[in-house]
Write a protein that holds these residues in place. Structure first.
Motif, PDB file in Angstrom:
ATOM      1  N   GLU A 131       0.761  -1.307   0.067  1.00 29.21           N
ATOM      2  CA  GLU A 131       0.034  -0.046  -0.023  1.00 29.21           C
ATOM      3  C   GLU A 131       0.912   1.277  -0.252  1.00 29.21           C
ATOM      4  N   ASP A 132       2.031   1.085   0.454  1.00 27.44           N
ATOM      5  CA  ASP A 132       2.953   2.216   0.570  1.00 27.44           C
ATOM      6  C   ASP A 132       3.825   2.350  -0.831  1.00 27.44           C
ATOM      7  N   ASP A 133       3.708   1.303  -1.712  1.00 30.59           N
ATOM      8  CA  ASP A 133       4.498   1.416  -2.855  1.00 30.59           C
ATOM      9  C   ASP A 133       3.868   1.344  -4.105  1.00 30.59           C
ATOM     10  N   GLN A 134       2.845   2.209  -4.114  1.00 32.74           N
ATOM     11  CA  GLN A 134       1.886   2.028  -5.243  1.00 32.74           C
ATOM     12  C   GLN A 134       2.579   3.208  -6.501  1.00 32.74           C
ATOM     13  N   GLU A 135       2.421   2.825  -7.671  1.00 27.99           N
ATOM     14  CA  GLU A 135       2.738   3.710  -8.777  1.00 27.99           C
ATOM     15  C   GLU A 135       1.892   4.809  -9.099  1.00 27.99           C
ATOM     16  N   THR A 136       2.812   5.767  -9.430  1.00 26.20           N
ATOM     17  CA  THR A 136       1.758   7.057  -9.549  1.00 26.20           C
ATOM     18  C   THR A 136       1.437   7.373 -10.998  1.00 26.20           C
ATOM     19  N   ASP A 137       2.069   6.535 -11.992  1.00 25.82           N
ATOM     20  CA  ASP A 137       1.514   6.824 -13.294  1.00 25.82           C
ATOM     21  C   ASP A 137       0.373   6.005 -13.583  1.00 25.82           C
ATOM     22  N   ILE A 138      -0.022   5.048 -12.996  1.00 26.44           N
ATOM     23  CA  ILE A 138      -1.269   4.090 -13.243  1.00 26.44           C
ATOM     24  C   ILE A 138      -2.091   4.170 -11.875  1.00 26.44           C
ATOM     25  N   ASP A 139      -3.528   4.595 -12.241  1.00 22.75           N
ATOM     26  CA  ASP A 139      -4.476   4.596 -11.380  1.00 22.75           C
ATOM     27  C   ASP A 139      -5.308   3.348 -11.203  1.00 22.75           C
ATOM     28  N   PHE A 140      -4.603   2.404 -10.546  1.00 18.92           N
ATOM     29  CA  PHE A 140      -5.322   0.892 -10.261  1.00 18.92           C
ATOM     30  C   PHE A 140      -6.728   1.089  -9.979  1.00 18.92           C
ATOM     31  N   ALA A 141      -7.071   2.262  -8.908  1.00 18.01           N
ATOM     32  CA  ALA A 141      -8.260   2.338  -8.413  1.00 18.01           C
ATOM     33  C   ALA A 141      -9.187   2.471  -9.500  1.00 18.01           C
ATOM     34  N   GLU A 142      -8.815   3.104 -10.697  1.00 21.20           N
ATOM     35  CA  GLU A 142      -9.922   3.131 -11.791  1.00 21.20           C
ATOM     36  C   GLU A 142     -10.150   2.095 -12.600  1.00 21.20           C
ATOM     37  N   THR A 160      -6.898  -9.550  -1.677  1.00 22.84           N
ATOM     38  CA  THR A 160      -6.285  -8.680  -0.623  1.00 22.84           C
ATOM     39  C   THR A 160      -4.938  -8.232  -1.261  1.00 22.84           C
ATOM     40  N   VAL A 161      -4.304  -8.886  -1.988  1.00 27.51           N
ATOM     41  CA  VAL A 161      -3.010  -8.584  -2.854  1.00 27.51           C
ATOM     42  C   VAL A 161      -3.338  -7.655  -3.738  1.00 27.51           C
ATOM     43  N   LEU A 162      -4.489  -7.544  -4.399  1.00 26.75           N
ATOM     44  CA  LEU A 162      -4.840  -6.787  -5.565  1.00 26.75           C
ATOM     45  C   LEU A 162      -5.268  -5.502  -4.833  1.00 26.75           C
ATOM     46  N   GLU A 163      -5.809  -5.465  -3.883  1.00 28.18           N
ATOM     47  CA  GLU A 163      -6.630  -4.294  -3.099  1.00 28.18           C
ATOM     48  C   GLU A 163      -5.138  -3.680  -2.435  1.00 28.18           C
ATOM     49  N   ARG A 164      -4.252  -4.081  -2.264  1.00 30.28           N
ATOM     50  CA  ARG A 164      -3.015  -3.649  -1.552  1.00 30.28           C
ATOM     51  C   ARG A 164      -2.101  -2.743  -2.797  1.00 30.28           C
ATOM     52  N   GLY A 166      -3.566  -1.704  -5.196  1.00 32.65           N
ATOM     53  CA  GLY A 166      -4.312  -0.222  -5.373  1.00 32.65           C
ATOM     54  C   GLY A 166      -5.693  -0.547  -6.021  1.00 32.65           C
ATOM     55  N   PHE A 167      -5.943  -1.733  -6.604  1.00 33.73           N
ATOM     56  CA  PHE A 167      -7.288  -1.850  -7.295  1.00 33.73           C
ATOM     57  C   PHE A 167      -8.553  -1.721  -6.235  1.00 33.73           C
ATOM     58  N   GLU A 168      -9.447  -1.216  -6.660  1.00 31.34           N
ATOM     59  CA  GLU A 168     -10.791  -1.005  -5.987  1.00 31.34           C
ATOM     60  C   GLU A 168     -12.044  -1.822  -6.496  1.00 31.34           C
ATOM     61  N   ARG A 169     -12.057  -1.595  -7.962  1.00 29.28           N
ATOM     62  CA  ARG A 169     -13.081  -2.149  -8.638  1.00 29.28           C
ATOM     63  C   ARG A 169     -12.819  -3.670  -8.989  1.00 29.28           C
ATOM     64  N   ILE A 170     -13.084  -4.322  -8.148  1.00 23.99           N
ATOM     65  CA  ILE A 170     -12.910  -5.845  -7.765  1.00 23.99           C
ATOM     66  C   ILE A 170     -14.153  -6.841  -8.020  1.00 23.99           C
ATOM     67  N   THR A 171     -14.230  -7.838  -9.048  1.00 24.43           N
ATOM     68  CA  THR A 171     -15.546  -8.550  -9.188  1.00 24.43           C
ATOM     69  C   THR A 171     -14.967 -10.034  -9.000  1.00 24.43           C
ATOM     70  N   GLU A 172     -15.676 -10.816  -8.262  1.00 22.27           N
ATOM     71  CA  GLU A 172     -15.250 -12.468  -8.307  1.00 22.27           C
ATOM     72  C   GLU A 172     -16.371 -13.183  -9.003  1.00 22.27           C
ATOM     73  N   ALA A 173     -15.774 -14.269  -9.554  1.00 27.48           N
ATOM     74  CA  ALA A 173     -16.481 -15.315 -10.110  1.00 27.48           C
ATOM     75  C   ALA A 173     -15.911 -16.620  -9.687  1.00 27.48           C
ATOM     76  N   TYR A 174     -16.956 -17.713  -9.352  1.00 22.72           N
ATOM     77  CA  TYR A 174     -16.368 -18.843  -8.782  1.00 22.72           C
ATOM     78  C   TYR A 174     -16.448 -19.827  -9.965  1.00 22.72           C
ATOM     79  N   ASN A 175     -16.271 -19.744 -11.167  1.00 21.94           N
ATOM     80  CA  ASN A 175     -15.644 -20.676 -12.218  1.00 21.94           C
ATOM     81  C   ASN A 175     -16.190 -19.920 -13.569  1.00 21.94           C
ATOM     82  N   GLY A 176     -15.401 -20.487 -14.497  1.00 21.03           N
ATOM     83  CA  GLY A 176     -15.404 -19.934 -15.969  1.00 21.03           C
ATOM     84  C   GLY A 176     -16.754 -19.422 -16.161  1.00 21.03           C
TER      85      GLY A 176
END
Length: 264
Positions: A131-142, A160-164, A166-176
């Motif tokens: 969370e303290d080492d996020q890129e400045t040229d890519i806005d993962f939150a968007e 959890t890893v993706l949120e750390r 910087g991702f915020e818009r996350i959708t989950e699916a349980y199979n293909g």
């Protein structure tokens, strides 16, 4: 940022000899804050009294297995994101894969080298400091990402890893098949998928995305414990963008995602 000598390690090892070996390896890395536990219950009681930064555990404990322990940790809000490292000579996939699925920083063999321990702990630091080492040229939150995995604990760890990162818009699916429903209704910037899933596995999902989806060029990262080289080669032929093993390194995932986004 947290640094290696500052880590508080909770060590769960019923063997005094093996515990001393691990403690010596940690000492060589400058780590002296070690909470010694002989069983899974001892660890859970200790964590209720005070925090730790990472758990290093044997697989066979007096009161439970390493799998039982990591699942207990993941089931509690207080310890769900606590980094976990397994040290074991066990190689049976039926025993080890559930630990991989639950989210672990590393699985070290017995015997292990101090270099292997250091790599596992560096991955732990990458996770803790993400969370303290996020890129400045890519806005993962968007950016929108779809996680596809039949294991709830695996989805939670990847999320959890993706949120750390910087991702915020996350959708989950349980199979293909479930993923296809989401792909038909939402535009994604990244798909993170497992290989082995019921009804539609990662290869079939990749083939569908590349040949039938309106999002045929979306980057696809496969994070999987699959070890069959022929299956993985077939997935690459199907059009997956990259493959990461479980357990995966936070820094590797971060760099791959940055590469995908910049090239895409």
């Amino acid at each position: 940022m947290l640094e290696l000598p500052h880590l508080i390690v909770a060590l769960v090892e019923p063997s005094g000899v093996q515990a001393n070996i691990i403690r010596q390896s940690l000492a060589e890395l400058g780590i002296d804050q070690i909470l010694q536990c002989s069983s899974g219950s001892d660890l859970l009681d200790a964590l209720a009294r005070g925090p730790a930064d990472v758990v290093i555990s044997a697989f066979y404990l007096d009161d439970m297995t390493g799998t039982d322990l990591v699942l207990r940790l993941r089931a509690s809000d207080d310890t769900a994101e606590l980094p976990f490292i397994l040290v074991s000579s066990e190689t049976n996939p039926d025993y080890i894969d559930p630990v991989r699925q639950a989210g672990t920083m590393a699985i070290l063999p017995k015997p292990f080298s101090t270099r292997q321990m250091e790599k596992a702990l560096r991955n732990t630091l990458d996770f803790l400091n993400a969370e303290d080492d996020q890129e400045t040229d890519i806005d993962f939150a968007e950016l929108a990402v779809l996680i596809v995995d039949d294991s709830l604990t695996a989805r939670r760890h990847i999320r959890t890893v993706l949120e750390r990162i910087g991702f915020e818009r996350i959708t989950e699916a349980y199979n293909g098949r479930d993923a296809i429903t989401h792909l038909e209704n939402t535009l994604f910037d990244l798909v993170v998928t497992d290989y082995n899933m019921p009804q539609m596995d990662g290869r079939a999902l990749t083939e569908f995305i590349r040949s039938q989806s309106m999002q045929s060029s979306v980057p696809i990262l496969m994070v999987s414990s699959e070890a069959d080289s022929n299956k993985l080669a077939a997935v690459q032929d199907a059009g997956v963008s990259a493959i990461c093993n479980k357990p995966f390194e936070t820094d590797v995932v971060r760099n791959l995602v940055k590469q995908f986004i910049r090239s895409h």
